[in-house]
Scaffold this active site. Structure first.
Site, PDB file in Angstrom:
ATOM      1  N   ASN A 110       0.865  -1.182   0.000  1.00 46.86           N
ATOM      2  CA  ASN A 110       0.000   0.000   0.000  1.00 46.86           C
ATOM      3  C   ASN A 110       0.893   1.221   0.000  1.00 46.86           C
ATOM      4  OD1 ASN A 110       0.343  -1.196   2.940  1.00 46.86           O
ATOM      5  ND2 ASN A 110       0.268   1.039   3.148  1.00 46.86           N
ATOM      6  N   ALA A 158       7.729   2.917  17.129  1.00 48.48           N
ATOM      7  CA  ALA A 158       8.812   3.010  18.111  1.00 48.48           C
ATOM      8  C   ALA A 158      10.117   3.299  17.371  1.00 48.48           C
ATOM      9  CB  ALA A 158       8.933   1.705  18.890  1.00 48.48           C
ATOM     10  N   HIS A 190      10.766  -7.139  11.633  1.00 48.58           N
ATOM     11  CA  HIS A 190      12.022  -6.385  11.491  1.00 48.58           C
ATOM     12  C   HIS A 190      13.057  -7.280  10.806  1.00 48.58           C
ATOM     13  CE1 HIS A 190      10.860  -4.149  15.491  1.00 48.58           C
ATOM     14  NE2 HIS A 190      10.137  -3.765  14.461  1.00 48.58           N
ATOM     15  N   ASN A 211      15.365  -1.811   5.882  1.00 49.79           N
ATOM     16  CA  ASN A 211      16.048  -2.537   6.954  1.00 49.79           C
ATOM     17  C   ASN A 211      17.053  -3.534   6.387  1.00 49.79           C
ATOM     18  OD1 ASN A 211      14.284  -1.123   8.588  1.00 49.79           O
ATOM     19  ND2 ASN A 211      12.779  -2.782   8.617  1.00 49.79           N
ATOM     20  N   THR A 233      13.522   0.965  11.987  1.00 49.79           N
ATOM     21  CA  THR A 233      13.141   1.932  10.943  1.00 49.79           C
ATOM     22  C   THR A 233      13.901   3.251  11.061  1.00 49.79           C
ATOM     23  OG1 THR A 233      10.968   0.912  10.968  1.00 49.79           O
ATOM     24  CG2 THR A 233      11.160   2.994   9.801  1.00 49.79           C
TER      25      THR A 233
HETATM   26  P1  FAD Z   1       7.971  -0.747   3.700  1.00 49.16           P
HETATM   27  O1  FAD Z   1       7.350   0.202   4.645  1.00 49.16           O
HETATM   28  O2  FAD Z   1       7.689  -2.171   3.858  1.00 49.16           O
HETATM   29  O3  FAD Z   1       7.575  -0.279   2.229  1.00 49.16           O
HETATM   30  C1  FAD Z   1       7.999  -1.003   1.091  1.00 49.16           C
HETATM   31  C2  FAD Z   1       7.013  -0.713  -0.038  1.00 49.16           C
HETATM   32  O4  FAD Z   1       7.548  -1.215  -1.267  1.00 49.16           O
HETATM   33  C3  FAD Z   1       5.663  -1.399   0.167  1.00 49.16           C
HETATM   34  O5  FAD Z   1       4.644  -0.429   0.150  1.00 49.16           O
HETATM   35  C4  FAD Z   1       5.558  -2.358  -1.012  1.00 49.16           C
HETATM   36  O6  FAD Z   1       4.248  -2.499  -1.497  1.00 49.16           O
HETATM   37  C5  FAD Z   1       6.453  -1.693  -2.053  1.00 49.16           C
HETATM   38  N1  FAD Z   1       6.975  -2.637  -3.069  1.00 49.16           N
HETATM   39  C6  FAD Z   1       7.531  -3.854  -2.849  1.00 49.16           C
HETATM   40  N2  FAD Z   1       7.898  -4.410  -4.023  1.00 49.16           N
HETATM   41  C7  FAD Z   1       7.556  -3.541  -5.002  1.00 49.16           C
HETATM   42  C8  FAD Z   1       7.678  -3.550  -6.429  1.00 49.16           C
HETATM   43  N3  FAD Z   1       8.287  -4.560  -7.073  1.00 49.16           N
HETATM   44  N4  FAD Z   1       7.180  -2.490  -7.130  1.00 49.16           N
HETATM   45  C9  FAD Z   1       6.606  -1.444  -6.477  1.00 49.16           C
HETATM   46  N5  FAD Z   1       6.474  -1.381  -5.132  1.00 49.16           N
HETATM   47  C10 FAD Z   1       6.950  -2.406  -4.398  1.00 49.16           C
HETATM   48  N6  FAD Z   1       9.416  -0.671  12.873  1.00 49.16           N
HETATM   49  C11 FAD Z   1       9.966   0.110  13.824  1.00 49.16           C
HETATM   50  O7  FAD Z   1      11.084   0.593  13.665  1.00 49.16           O
HETATM   51  N7  FAD Z   1       9.279   0.393  14.966  1.00 49.16           N
HETATM   52  C12 FAD Z   1       8.068  -0.144  15.233  1.00 49.16           C
HETATM   53  O8  FAD Z   1       7.484   0.129  16.283  1.00 49.16           O
HETATM   54  C13 FAD Z   1       7.494  -1.006  14.271  1.00 49.16           C
HETATM   55  N8  FAD Z   1       6.293  -1.583  14.492  1.00 49.16           N
HETATM   56  C14 FAD Z   1       5.690  -2.284  13.499  1.00 49.16           C
HETATM   57  C15 FAD Z   1       4.404  -2.775  13.721  1.00 49.16           C
HETATM   58  C16 FAD Z   1       3.703  -3.372  12.688  1.00 49.16           C
HETATM   59  C17 FAD Z   1       2.317  -3.894  12.935  1.00 49.16           C
HETATM   60  C18 FAD Z   1       4.315  -3.484  11.405  1.00 49.16           C
HETATM   61  C19 FAD Z   1       3.547  -4.075  10.247  1.00 49.16           C
HETATM   62  C20 FAD Z   1       5.616  -3.041  11.190  1.00 49.16           C
HETATM   63  C21 FAD Z   1       6.319  -2.454  12.234  1.00 49.16           C
HETATM   64  N9  FAD Z   1       7.622  -1.961  12.077  1.00 49.16           N
HETATM   65  C22 FAD Z   1       8.199  -1.214  13.060  1.00 49.16           C
HETATM   66  C23 FAD Z   1       8.380  -2.171  10.826  1.00 49.16           C
HETATM   67  C24 FAD Z   1       8.325  -0.905   9.955  1.00 49.16           C
HETATM   68  O9  FAD Z   1       7.019  -0.646   9.564  1.00 49.16           O
HETATM   69  C25 FAD Z   1       9.257  -1.100   8.790  1.00 49.16           C
HETATM   70  O10 FAD Z   1      10.572  -1.210   9.311  1.00 49.16           O
HETATM   71  C26 FAD Z   1       9.238   0.060   7.794  1.00 49.16           C
HETATM   72  O11 FAD Z   1       7.961   0.298   7.296  1.00 49.16           O
HETATM   73  C27 FAD Z   1      10.202  -0.246   6.658  1.00 49.16           C
HETATM   74  O12 FAD Z   1      10.147   0.805   5.723  1.00 49.16           O
HETATM   75  P2  FAD Z   1      10.514   0.563   4.212  1.00 49.16           P
HETATM   76  O13 FAD Z   1      10.272   1.843   3.499  1.00 49.16           O
HETATM   77  O14 FAD Z   1      11.884   0.014   4.114  1.00 49.16           O
HETATM   78  O15 FAD Z   1       9.557  -0.608   3.713  1.00 49.16           O
END
Ligand code: FAD
Length: 515
Positions: A120, A131, A448, A482, A494
């Protein structure tokens, strides 16, 4: 004919709209507004503004719909948000997330039964707990410590994520809870590692409501107002294009029409989570030996305890003013017992809405008096804990199937045993432990996952990218998330991965200026 949703060419393509992709867009918008940017996201837009946290949606039905829309091609599978159910070992995703398919999560070894993703706008950052602790001791990245660089990057990450420490200062039991925890495990801790309020990506509006940060906060007004920035949702990036060892653009499939397009770009950032970033590199034929390796998750031990000796009249009333949907009541806030090399666990202590074990009928619970304790353990990292990808058995998006090879070592089992002892100590300090023992959650529950496109100081075959997050083998291609973190962290990652994204974005700008 209607205009295509896709530009033929931009300066920078960002794959993924979670917090780390958003950090690139923000720094580029602030420091290089002349660059054109296309952010491509496979999932739909589920909140307004795009990328906002679903907990900020007031209406419960609207919130549930936003969560469902984030759950990828298999959306509709039952999810649950109960640590107790997780502790019982049930294999179900949390709301807003979806799991790897059966057969993929444990190709070899223990596997990661609860390895999850979100699809999404905003990624998992629309569903997270927010956090944002800093890494400490051996969690930190040694080769970024010179002249305090890592701390400056973490400061920047706090700015982008809107991290605060005072959102729960009104919580009546917070200080009492921290005093008790500190009395149990506070000895010898320095300022950075003392028991303290958890830094959280949340702020309080003037009307008292809490607003949880998602990618909307990271993007900020400066990105939304940037006329050269475009966010295009429901777009699967199928391949990063490489010409003469340099990023040249991406191939995409429009999920609305099924049509394929190409976008030319000399800089590409893949911020597609720790499972799908290496997947996309693999699909693109970028397959260094370190790709997918050093996969590490944080084993979690959980317990619950009731704060004893408090006046229920002080507790306030339920529900809290935080918007529900997994929101926290405000009686005890969120407390942090930081990682140290002596006690290598990250402790997160936060209020539970209800007791995880049945209590006697004549035993009323003061709101906010029951807290969940969670200890996250750093993994004993190994190059053979890894993801592999199957070209013949694709996933539901048609991308190479993800396979998990992952096992706990003896050192991991020892650490979990120590965490078990430590959490009993903490639960006793809180007051009255509930239930007869702590539980270990199934692997992957931490959400994570790290290491799968890890950063290295040199190109020694054990890393995928260098200190600026640029992939060793392909200039102009950056990885984020990550998956880039090279150390075994126990703390929520994060903040650290956004800090690394800030460094990467600045390096990208510097490289463009030198082109
Ligand atoms: P994401 O937020 O996962 O975003 C990656 C995006 O890439 C997604 O939207 C995906 O759809 C998109 N994508 C993937 N492949 C493709 C493709 N081929 N083409 C186009 N788009 C694509 N972390 C913390 O540090 N503290 C917390 O308290 C914490 N609590 C959490 C609680 C829950 C319930 C959840 C679900 C996660 C939690 N996390 C927490 C983890 C945190 O949300 C993630 O570490 C963070 O969102 C990672 O960011 P990101 O941008 O790397 O990846």
């Amino acid at each position: 004919m209607s205009e295509s949703r896709y530009p033929a060419e931009v300066d920078v393509v960002i794959v993924g709209s979670g917090p780390t992709g958003a950090a690139y867009a923000r720094i580029l918008s602030e420091d290089a507004p002349e660059l054109t940017i296309a952010m491509l996201e496979v999932g739909p837009t589920v909140t307004s503004p795009p990328g906002a946290h679903v907990k900020n949606i007031v209406d419960a039905g609207d919130r549930a719909r936003a969560q469902l829309l984030s759950e990828g091609p298999g959306a509709g599978d039952a999810t649950f948000n109960s640590p107790t159910a997780l502790a019982e070992g049930r294999r179900k995703a949390r709301p807003g997330t979806f799991l790897l398919p059966d057969g993929a999560y444990a190709t070899e070894g223990d596997g990661l039964p609860l390895a999850a993703m979100s699809s999404n706008v905003g990624g998992m950052g629309a569903h997270w707990t927010a956090a944002c602790p800093r890494p400490g001791a051996s969690e930190r990245i040694g080769f970024l410590e010179a002249d305090g660089e890592l701390d400056r990057l973490l400061d920047e990450a706090e700015r982008l994520l809107g991290v605060t420490r005072d959102a729960f200062d009104g919580a009546p039991f917070g200080d009492l809870l921290r005093e008790r925890l500190a009395a149990a495990v506070g000895e010898g801790r320095v300022a950075a590692s003392k028991v303290q309020r958890m830094p959280l990506a949340v702020h309080r509006r003037e009307d008292g409501r809490l607003v949880w940060s998602g990618s909307d906060v990271v993007l900020g007004d400066v990105t939304r107002a940037n006329p050269r920035f475009r966010l295009i949702d429901e777009t699967l990036v199928t391949r990063v294009l490489v010409e003469d060892g340099r990023a040249a653009g991406v191939s995409v499939t429009d999920r609305r029409t099924g049509e394929d397009h190409t976008i030319a770009a000399r800089s590409v950032v893949v911020a597609a989570d720790a499972l799908r970033t290496p997947q996309l590199l693999w699909a693109s034929g970028i397959r260094p030996d370190a790709l997918g390796r050093y996969l590490n998750d944080q084993s979690q031990v959980v317990y619950a305890s009731r704060i004893t000796g408090i006046d229920p009249a002080e507790a306030g009333t339920e529900p809290a003013t935080t918007g529900g949907g997994g929101a926290l009541s405000e009686s005890s806030g969120v407390s942090w017992v930081p990682f140290t090399d002596d006690l290598p666990f990250h402790g997160q202590i936060m209020q539970l809405d209800a007791s995880p074990v049945p209590l006697a009928e004549d035993d009323p619970v003061a709101p906010g008096s029951i807290v969940g304790l969670g200890l996250f353990c750093a993994k004993d990292i190994r190059r053979d804990d890894r993801l592999t990808f199957s070209d013949t058995e694709p996933d539901a998006y048609g991308m190479p199937g993800i396979r998990v090879h992952y096992s706990l070592t003896e050192a991991d089992h020892d650490a979990i045993g120590r965490a078990d002892e430590q959490i009993r100590l903490l639960a006793d300090a809180v007051g009255e432990p509930l239930g007869d023992r702590p539980f270990q959650l199934p692997l992957g529950a931490s959400l994570h996952y790290q290491g799968t496109t890890r950063m290295g100081e040199t190109d020694d075959g054990e890393s995928v990218c260098g200190p600026t997050s640029e992939v060793w083998a392909v200039s102009g291609l950056f990885v984020a998330g990550n998956n880039v973190i090279p150390t075994a962290t126990a703390c929520n990652p994060t903040l650290t991965s956004v800090a690394l994204a800030v460094k990467g974005a600045r390096a990208l700008i510097a490289a463009r200026a030198g082109d």
